[in-house]
Design an enzyme around this catalytic site. Structure first.
Site, PDB file in Angstrom:
ATOM      1  N   GLY A  97      54.255  26.684  41.629  1.00  0.00           N
ATOM      2  CA  GLY A  97      53.643  25.400  41.932  1.00  0.00           C
ATOM      3  C   GLY A  97      53.604  24.513  40.701  1.00  0.00           C
ATOM      4  N   CYS A  98      53.372  23.239  40.939  1.00  0.00           N
ATOM      5  CA  CYS A  98      53.398  22.279  39.839  1.00  0.00           C
ATOM      6  C   CYS A  98      52.254  22.529  38.860  1.00  0.00           C
ATOM      7  CB  CYS A  98      53.373  20.854  40.389  1.00  0.00           C
ATOM      8  SG  CYS A  98      52.068  20.522  41.594  1.00  0.00           S
ATOM      9  N   TYR A  99      51.030  22.610  39.388  1.00  0.00           N
ATOM     10  CA  TYR A  99      49.897  22.878  38.494  1.00  0.00           C
ATOM     11  C   TYR A  99      50.054  24.235  37.794  1.00  0.00           C
ATOM     12  CZ  TYR A  99      47.120  19.013  40.589  1.00  0.00           C
ATOM     13  OH  TYR A  99      46.633  17.804  41.004  1.00  0.00           O
TER      14      TYR A  99
END
Lengths: 346, 346, 346, 346
Positions: free
Chosen positions: A149-151
């Site tokens: 995921g991005c985070y």
């Protein structure tokens, strides 16, 4: 260079478009199929006019893809819908999945956060978590890579090496993250309208975001024991970019300089991760459109604490760029193929 | 209502213009003088065309103000230049100072952070720190009020009551603050150009910002012992607004609900501070242009911790609005006079 | 001041919220009912948190309003749905309708542009087109005022007086208009997402926008003969504001100075319209949040031509502010009541 | 591919940085020297952190460049300072000049608009105006190419072919142009601060902008007689992009479909210019970061008129991208070298 025929499932969203944008410069890829259920039958140029200069196949319904020539699939479907789709793919097809469906090794944790039992637990055991810099060897041999995921990408790149070396404590890690609006995708929701996002900021999913267990999974492995983090995301009035400002307690008397030095060592030869000169503050605008991650460490005024800052473009290093990095590793292409574009500033 | 003749020193900056915008609706004020050294001789309409519909005096050089009729001065001059200006004002003139020059009670701390000796230490002893909700009685009797900084306002309003009641620990308070670009003022600097601020975020003055000692002064008084905080400001691509996301350790087994309940009690009758319903996240866009502060408390995933969110408009509650609130208190006007405008959304 | 009980139909959209924001400062108004069909039962604070500090009734379904005490209705319902609603209101209730439903005097033109027959043609004959500065007398005596559209307000205020005085030609009037995103309302559409609007501009409804016949109606009346205009709207990455840049041919040898002088004469005593000093360019940011309209005229390089610029806040002077202006005229309140807030800049 | 050693004069501005960003992917270029007088001695990474991943020479003072190996110069110096610099370069060095200094063939017109005599009139006679698609043959043989301005590029690409074919009239051409803030460069001016540009739009240099004579020069040549245009630029709250909305009178009974068809013919084989499908409106966000130009034509409601829309990224097709296109033509590289990056959306 021989070309791999690639299918992008879910090409009508931002990460799908971003895969197309980047792969257009990949000499080893032919985009053979694009799907978009709600927009099946439309040209890609009508869905994403910025890609109108490319020679692309029209969008298909998901069940209309002919996999006979396909060597690789990028799966950019919504969370929860992906497990059965991937389970049904031909075994010879390699997959990079950009959804969250195969990121959590423990299907029990998956069920707890996503509200339903995992639908492909056997496949889950084969999935490799594709944080590219830190799992190269496994990715190279994988058939199914779960793209981070991005985070979690922004948070884990600085934290994992420091936890692994014991330079920071696993307790009380606080990750204050700020994201651009593209992280919410392209679906039409009131909360994501221009007027609702512009000129403002707020925290959301406070202490309750699904990326928390993903981050904790990586940090726990690095620390060698269960880690629970504070993770607080914020929605920003910008389209792209994530900044993670991370507050940590240092161990062994380590200073920010020590943390920085450790990160410099780990990432010295990485083409996409750059530890900035001491004192410089990573800015999301300096990675926009690129696969770069910029990191730095700062001493805190509170003794025994430090601050880490990490920035990525959520759609590139936090999604499609890292997916292509993983694809390159899986297929033996040079790692930076199609990922050499410099950031777009201003 | 009798009108007080008011002078605004430093009216060519954003906080000066904001004073004029708000005071235009104050039935007890006549704007008698406006100064702006670099722009002396110009009309206010040419410097701030949005105020062109008002009947305002032209900008004067600072030394050209005739104080014979002036009852009150708002001082919006740059930090460091204010001490001598205020020291030279007639004794009968009441002053609200929007600079940082009189905010730190300890002139030694001032010297340490501002790089020079305080030039009016006697006056400093008379200055009242004007955090309006928490210092009403003193403000009413003050001749000189030091108007709090924007970040310190956003941070102290939630923290001071909780520290005073012992519901949170004074250790390891982390204040991750996000501010719009107007906080940097109107001076022409490359770093504040549109292209340098838009579509991005970064931390600045990490662990090194002058608002840290101001925050610590208030928190130390509330806690009854010295408090050192982490304070990390970020520059956001928006014009107005501050969000402080504050990470704290709770005491006495307090939960977020307990923290929230305490804040509800303290601010129940306040016209400008509102504790949101449980679970709602304060957004800067919901206070834009108003003197409001919105607060909430959330449980953290990490046991024994909680998260506070607080938002203000940095130019209003964080500067000119709070200054008028203080002026109203000092001059016996109803507190909300000229401050009843609702937030501008979208 | 006696208070009029007011109902706002369609209070869950941006113009509804803007009516509430402004009326909160109206000493002659009590907001007695708010409707919002999809959000019926919700508090206004949950739908528009920025209004959470006000004491407001909850949202009702449209058919649940008790009109027994209601003296005035603001109708902010979607275009096309309004005719039957207003036709069913008690005769004693005065109405300002913010939709387009009663703006076109010729119901044939209405049918042509809106795709269905007008459902209240008798009521249409009573409706007064509420361009406040130019129709004061009629508005004062009206029971139903059709509040002008945002683009038509910006275009007609400079053009009507110049056409009426014969200083410009009715041929080849080109209106290039730029609007903020709030003009598209709050409904969730892909095209209005932050990522689709930010950092870009495009023309839309080129030569095909429904505000064209509304503009032509006013200009034709002023010119004394049918006028067809070019009207090209553009969507801008900002929330509020309209700029109309208007290209005209001058008559009688008039220069920009002559046009400007005529506008100065017409609007000299108007509280909301301001002709700027020669050479100054009207900017939308200088009217944001206010009921102001700024205008200026410029000579063109092409002989015999001139350029007019006009700016308003589309939600205020282009909608809710002008509606309140009309309400004030209809009910005998001073015209500027609740409309004295200055623009919010920056 | 043999590499050409390239010097970029004026690399500390946005167009300089953009040259570096794009040339980083050019296999036939080695960036041998970068100059930036005010920032001489600094690393490029400190001036433009987004380029920090590249191996670049430090910034030099202009007079410190060693031209012995340099084969080509990109000159991105401020207008007015360039003539003498280029006149002093070794004769063997080919030059693309991004300033306005050599764009006007008539040095008398130059003097009139720029306020001083041209300082290199002999060199002016050799300069080729580098509107790449329309002057290929001349550019290939040129030693000095004057790179067109951003607005002139957006305006001339649709207008020149239509004037040349006699499909539109040369009278009353109105060019309403909207530009992002990067067009104003990186110098620190109050008018370009974030707070002064965000959330607003205004026209500037109305009927008085220096790009007007440049546009007229090209249109006059195409029309075969002197053309005077209305050119009205607007400053937009975005970093990149220009939209020209152009209002024309058609000739020979031509419709928008005829205009579009003519443009399709002219640009059919062009890699960077794309005429959109009928009815689609060009948006600046769909060319962001790319060398693309999108064009379309629309019928007007006013009989005998049409509307042209044209979009470019002002820093790429409107500056550095077109400069590299010209460089490729001059040096025999394939035209699209280093210019194949797709637009960045969102």
């Amino acid at each position: 260079m021989d070309r791999v025929d690639v299918a992008i499932l879910g090409a009508s969203g931002y990460t799908g478009a971003e895969l197309v944008r980047l792969l257009a410069l990949h000499p080893g890829v032919r985009i053979a199929a694009l799907t978009g259920d709600r927009k099946a039958g439309q040209t890609m140029a009508s869905v994403f006019p910025h890609l109108g200069g490319l020679d692309l196949p029209d969008l298909l319904a998901l069940d209309r893809v002919d996999y006979s020539s396909i060597g690789a699939v990028f799966c950019a479907l919504p969370h929860g819908t992906t497990q059965e789709v991937i389970a049904a793919l031909p075994a010879a097809v390699k997959v990079v999945d950009l959804s969250a469906d195969f990121r959590l090794a423990d299907v029990g944790v998956y069920a707890q956060w996503y509200g339903h039992e995992h639908k492909a637990p056997a496949l889950q055991t084969q999935a490799v978590y594709g944080l590219a810099e830190l799992a190269r060897a496994q990715i190279k041999g994988a058939r199914l890579v779960a793209n981070p995921g991005c985070y979690p990408t922004a948070a884990q790149l600085p934290l994992i090496p420091l936890l692994a070396e014991g330079l920071i404590l696993p307790e009380d890690i606080i990750i204050d993250a700020k994201s651009g609006a593209s992280g919410a995708g392209r679906s039409a929701k009131e909360a994501n309208l221009f007027c609702e996002v512009a000129e403002g900021i707020h925290a959301y999913s406070v202490a309750n975001h699904r990326h928390a267990p993903e981050i904790e999974q990586g940090l726990s492995a690095a620390a060698g024991r269960p880690v629970v983090v504070n993770f607080t995301p914020h929605l920003m009035p910008m389209s792209r970019g994530i900044l993670a400002t991370i507050y940590v307690k240092t161990a062994k008397g380590a200073t920010a300089a020590d943390l920085r030095a450790a990160l410099v060592r780990v990432y010295a030869d990485e083409p996409f991760v750059r530890v900035l000169a001491p004192g410089l503050s990573p800015a999301t605008r300096h990675v926009r459109g690129s696969n770069h991650c910029l990191i730095n460490a700062f001493d805190d005024r509170v003794p025994g604490r430090a601050i880490l800052c990490s920035v990525i473009d959520n759609l590139v290093k936090g999604a499609s760029g890292q997916a292509i990095h993983n694809f390159n590793l899986m297929h033996g292409f040079p790692e930076t193929t199609a990922l050499t574009q410099q950031p777009l500033f201003p």
